[in-house]
Design a protein around this motif. Structure first.
Motif, PDB file in Angstrom:
ATOM      1  N   ALA A 113       0.850  -1.196   0.000  1.00  0.00           N
ATOM      2  CA  ALA A 113       0.000   0.000   0.000  1.00  0.00           C
ATOM      3  C   ALA A 113       0.883   1.243   0.000  1.00  0.00           C
ATOM      4  O   ALA A 113       1.933   1.263   0.634  1.00  0.00           O
ATOM      5  CB  ALA A 113      -0.914  -0.017   1.226  1.00  0.00           C
ATOM      6  N   PRO A 114       0.449   2.297  -0.718  1.00  0.00           N
ATOM      7  CA  PRO A 114       1.249   3.535  -0.714  1.00  0.00           C
ATOM      8  C   PRO A 114       1.389   4.047   0.721  1.00  0.00           C
ATOM      9  O   PRO A 114       0.472   3.890   1.524  1.00  0.00           O
ATOM     10  CB  PRO A 114       0.431   4.507  -1.564  1.00  0.00           C
ATOM     11  N   LYS A 115       2.512   4.644   1.035  1.00  0.00           N
ATOM     12  CA  LYS A 115       2.786   5.194   2.375  1.00  0.00           C
ATOM     13  C   LYS A 115       2.621   4.135   3.463  1.00  0.00           C
ATOM     14  O   LYS A 115       2.082   4.412   4.539  1.00  0.00           O
ATOM     15  CB  LYS A 115       1.849   6.375   2.673  1.00  0.00           C
ATOM     16  N   CYS A 116       3.081   2.927   3.224  1.00  0.00           N
ATOM     17  CA  CYS A 116       2.990   1.859   4.225  1.00  0.00           C
ATOM     18  C   CYS A 116       3.828   2.231   5.449  1.00  0.00           C
ATOM     19  O   CYS A 116       5.036   2.393   5.353  1.00  0.00           O
ATOM     20  CB  CYS A 116       3.469   0.540   3.631  1.00  0.00           C
ATOM     21  N   GLU A 117       3.159   2.348   6.608  1.00  0.00           N
ATOM     22  CA  GLU A 117       3.848   2.738   7.845  1.00  0.00           C
ATOM     23  C   GLU A 117       4.918   1.736   8.243  1.00  0.00           C
ATOM     24  O   GLU A 117       5.975   2.112   8.732  1.00  0.00           O
ATOM     25  CB  GLU A 117       2.839   2.836   9.002  1.00  0.00           C
ATOM     26  N   ILE A 118       4.632   0.463   8.056  1.00  0.00           N
ATOM     27  CA  ILE A 118       5.558  -0.588   8.487  1.00  0.00           C
ATOM     28  C   ILE A 118       6.922  -0.377   7.829  1.00  0.00           C
ATOM     29  O   ILE A 118       7.960  -0.373   8.495  1.00  0.00           O
ATOM     30  CB  ILE A 118       5.003  -1.994   8.125  1.00  0.00           C
ATOM     31  N   ILE A 119       6.914  -0.172   6.521  1.00  0.00           N
ATOM     32  CA  ILE A 119       8.177  -0.028   5.791  1.00  0.00           C
ATOM     33  C   ILE A 119       8.853   1.299   6.143  1.00  0.00           C
ATOM     34  O   ILE A 119      10.071   1.354   6.315  1.00  0.00           O
ATOM     35  CB  ILE A 119       7.936  -0.199   4.280  1.00  0.00           C
ATOM     36  N   GLN A 120       8.062   2.362   6.310  1.00  0.00           N
ATOM     37  CA  GLN A 120       8.636   3.653   6.712  1.00  0.00           C
ATOM     38  C   GLN A 120       9.328   3.523   8.066  1.00  0.00           C
ATOM     39  O   GLN A 120      10.443   4.014   8.253  1.00  0.00           O
ATOM     40  CB  GLN A 120       7.547   4.725   6.779  1.00  0.00           C
ATOM     41  N   GLU A 121       8.681   2.829   9.015  1.00  0.00           N
ATOM     42  CA  GLU A 121       9.261   2.664  10.355  1.00  0.00           C
ATOM     43  C   GLU A 121      10.526   1.810  10.295  1.00  0.00           C
ATOM     44  O   GLU A 121      11.521   2.115  10.950  1.00  0.00           O
ATOM     45  CB  GLU A 121       8.242   2.030  11.300  1.00  0.00           C
ATOM     46  N   LEU A 122      10.476   0.732   9.524  1.00  0.00           N
ATOM     47  CA  LEU A 122      11.648  -0.147   9.404  1.00  0.00           C
ATOM     48  C   LEU A 122      12.841   0.584   8.799  1.00  0.00           C
ATOM     49  O   LEU A 122      13.978   0.356   9.193  1.00  0.00           O
ATOM     50  CB  LEU A 122      11.317  -1.364   8.528  1.00  0.00           C
ATOM     51  N   SER A 123      12.576   1.460   7.836  1.00  0.00           N
ATOM     52  CA  SER A 123      13.677   2.136   7.143  1.00  0.00           C
ATOM     53  C   SER A 123      14.400   3.115   8.070  1.00  0.00           C
ATOM     54  O   SER A 123      15.518   3.522   7.778  1.00  0.00           O
ATOM     55  CB  SER A 123      13.193   2.839   5.885  1.00  0.00           C
ATOM     56  N   GLN A 124      13.772   3.465   9.183  1.00  0.00           N
ATOM     57  CA  GLN A 124      14.460   4.317  10.154  1.00  0.00           C
ATOM     58  C   GLN A 124      15.393   3.503  11.038  1.00  0.00           C
ATOM     59  O   GLN A 124      16.275   4.056  11.686  1.00  0.00           O
ATOM     60  CB  GLN A 124      13.439   5.079  11.006  1.00  0.00           C
ATOM     61  N   LEU A 125      15.203   2.188  11.060  1.00  0.00           N
ATOM     62  CA  LEU A 125      16.019   1.300  11.884  1.00  0.00           C
ATOM     63  C   LEU A 125      17.382   1.061  11.233  1.00  0.00           C
ATOM     64  O   LEU A 125      18.417   1.308  11.845  1.00  0.00           O
ATOM     65  CB  LEU A 125      15.257  -0.018  12.053  1.00  0.00           C
ATOM     66  N   TYR A 126      17.375   0.547  10.013  1.00  0.00           N
ATOM     67  CA  TYR A 126      18.613   0.283   9.252  1.00  0.00           C
ATOM     68  C   TYR A 126      18.332   0.527   7.784  1.00  0.00           C
ATOM     69  O   TYR A 126      17.205   0.371   7.346  1.00  0.00           O
ATOM     70  CB  TYR A 126      19.064  -1.187   9.304  1.00  0.00           C
ATOM     71  N   ILE A 150      16.594  -9.465  11.563  1.00  0.00           N
ATOM     72  CA  ILE A 150      15.721  -8.641  12.413  1.00  0.00           C
ATOM     73  C   ILE A 150      14.574  -8.086  11.568  1.00  0.00           C
ATOM     74  O   ILE A 150      13.404  -8.145  11.958  1.00  0.00           O
ATOM     75  CB  ILE A 150      16.527  -7.507  13.097  1.00  0.00           C
ATOM     76  N   ILE A 151      14.905  -7.593  10.370  1.00  0.00           N
ATOM     77  CA  ILE A 151      13.868  -7.046   9.485  1.00  0.00           C
ATOM     78  C   ILE A 151      12.883  -8.142   9.070  1.00  0.00           C
ATOM     79  O   ILE A 151      11.671  -7.941   9.081  1.00  0.00           O
ATOM     80  CB  ILE A 151      14.518  -6.361   8.260  1.00  0.00           C
ATOM     81  N   VAL A 152      13.418  -9.330   8.740  1.00  0.00           N
ATOM     82  CA  VAL A 152      12.560 -10.468   8.376  1.00  0.00           C
ATOM     83  C   VAL A 152      11.596 -10.777   9.527  1.00  0.00           C
ATOM     84  O   VAL A 152      10.391 -10.922   9.317  1.00  0.00           O
ATOM     85  CB  VAL A 152      13.419 -11.712   8.038  1.00  0.00           C
ATOM     86  N   ASN A 153      12.143 -10.856  10.753  1.00  0.00           N
ATOM     87  CA  ASN A 153      11.302 -11.194  11.915  1.00  0.00           C
ATOM     88  C   ASN A 153      10.215 -10.156  12.146  1.00  0.00           C
ATOM     89  O   ASN A 153       9.077 -10.503  12.460  1.00  0.00           O
ATOM     90  CB  ASN A 153      12.169 -11.360  13.174  1.00  0.00           C
ATOM     91  N   ILE A 154      10.561  -8.877  11.992  1.00  0.00           N
ATOM     92  CA  ILE A 154       9.554  -7.829  12.186  1.00  0.00           C
ATOM     93  C   ILE A 154       8.481  -7.926  11.108  1.00  0.00           C
ATOM     94  O   ILE A 154       7.286  -7.870  11.401  1.00  0.00           O
ATOM     95  CB  ILE A 154      10.204  -6.431  12.188  1.00  0.00           C
ATOM     96  N   LEU A 155       8.909  -8.099   9.848  1.00  0.00           N
ATOM     97  CA  LEU A 155       7.915  -8.192   8.764  1.00  0.00           C
ATOM     98  C   LEU A 155       6.989  -9.381   8.980  1.00  0.00           C
ATOM     99  O   LEU A 155       5.783  -9.286   8.764  1.00  0.00           O
ATOM    100  CB  LEU A 155       8.614  -8.293   7.401  1.00  0.00           C
ATOM    101  N   GLU A 156       7.545 -10.511   9.420  1.00  0.00           N
ATOM    102  CA  GLU A 156       6.699 -11.691   9.656  1.00  0.00           C
ATOM    103  C   GLU A 156       5.740 -11.449  10.819  1.00  0.00           C
ATOM    104  O   GLU A 156       4.596 -11.882  10.790  1.00  0.00           O
ATOM    105  CB  GLU A 156       7.565 -12.924   9.937  1.00  0.00           C
ATOM    106  N   ALA A 157       6.218 -10.754  11.858  1.00  0.00           N
ATOM    107  CA  ALA A 157       5.389 -10.518  13.043  1.00  0.00           C
ATOM    108  C   ALA A 157       4.314  -9.464  12.798  1.00  0.00           C
ATOM    109  O   ALA A 157       3.290  -9.443  13.491  1.00  0.00           O
ATOM    110  CB  ALA A 157       6.279 -10.103  14.219  1.00  0.00           C
ATOM    111  N   CYS A 158       4.525  -8.586  11.815  1.00  0.00           N
ATOM    112  CA  CYS A 158       3.590  -7.483  11.544  1.00  0.00           C
ATOM    113  C   CYS A 158       2.172  -7.964  11.326  1.00  0.00           C
ATOM    114  O   CYS A 158       1.213  -7.265  11.628  1.00  0.00           O
ATOM    115  CB  CYS A 158       4.018  -6.707  10.299  1.00  0.00           C
ATOM    116  N   GLU A 159       2.057  -9.146  10.796  1.00  0.00           N
ATOM    117  CA  GLU A 159       0.739  -9.686  10.488  1.00  0.00           C
ATOM    118  C   GLU A 159      -0.120  -9.788  11.752  1.00  0.00           C
ATOM    119  O   GLU A 159      -1.332  -9.660  11.702  1.00  0.00           O
ATOM    120  CB  GLU A 159       0.919 -11.071   9.881  1.00  0.00           C
ATOM    121  N   TYR A 160       0.536 -10.050  12.886  1.00  0.00           N
ATOM    122  CA  TYR A 160      -0.220 -10.322  14.112  1.00  0.00           C
ATOM    123  C   TYR A 160      -0.057  -9.214  15.147  1.00  0.00           C
ATOM    124  O   TYR A 160      -0.478  -9.362  16.276  1.00  0.00           O
ATOM    125  CB  TYR A 160       0.246 -11.664  14.694  1.00  0.00           C
TER     126      TYR A 160
END
Length: 176
Positions: A113-126, A150-160
């Motif tokens: 989705a445009p402006k996906c918060e998850i990816i914006q937040e992750l990109s501030q990490l590394y 770490i990024i993989v784990n966060i993306l997988e956990a985002c679902e829940y």
């Protein structure tokens, strides 16, 4: 009636997906796209490809990011790695040193989705590279294996996770 999430991806014309090369047959690569049948990809369906100048696909196991040119129930799905003007537009062979994993099709839609918060937040990490396929496959690569995982784990956990839970987890990781 219980809604079962679709476990198998169904190719859709125009969808961008991550495919795994399974074989080469003549001038065509066979690709696993996570659907019920394999897709085909001509070696000429890459930017600048000619009979002499072939793409550097080593065959089995290579990852390819492309889109469906043909996808209907009566024909084998066919992929290309060029847009309508013959440009690669980010499609083609994906680097071998990242990490490929699978998530639900619902989570992929959220991430695309445009402006996906998850990816914006992750990109501030590394800093990291990310390829999202509509077929539920994600390829990610950060500076180190640890950061990648770490990024993989966060993306997988985002679902829940709720947005609040996700923000707390990211705050812990960034040390704030």
């Amino acid at each position: 009636f219980v809604h079962q999430p679709r476990l198998q991806y169904v190719p859709v014309k125009g969808d961008h997906v991550i495919a795994i090369v399974t074989a080469k047959a003549g001038d065509v690569f066979k690709l696993d796209v996570g659907g019920s049948e394999q897709a085909s990809l001509s070696y000429l369906a890459f930017e600048g490809a000619t009979k002499r100048n072939r793409p550097n696909v080593q065959v089995v196991g290579d990852l390819i990011y492309g889109q469906f040119l043909v996808a209907n129930k009566d024909m084998e799905p066919e992929m290309v790695c060029i847009d309508s003007s013959g440009r690669s537009s980010g499609m083609g062979l994906i680097g071998q040193d990242g990490f490929l994993f699978k998530v639900s099709l619902g989570l992929i839609r959220k991430l695309l989705a445009p402006k996906c918060e998850i990816i914006q937040e992750l990109s501030q990490l590394y800093p990291f590279e990310l390829v999202l396929g509509m077929n539920g496959r994600i390829w990610v690569k950060a500076k180190t294996v640890q950061q990648t995982l770490i990024i993989v784990n966060i993306l997988e956990a985002c679902e829940y996770m709720t947005a609040e839970q996700r923000k707390q987890a990211l705050a812990k990781l960034s040390g704030n």
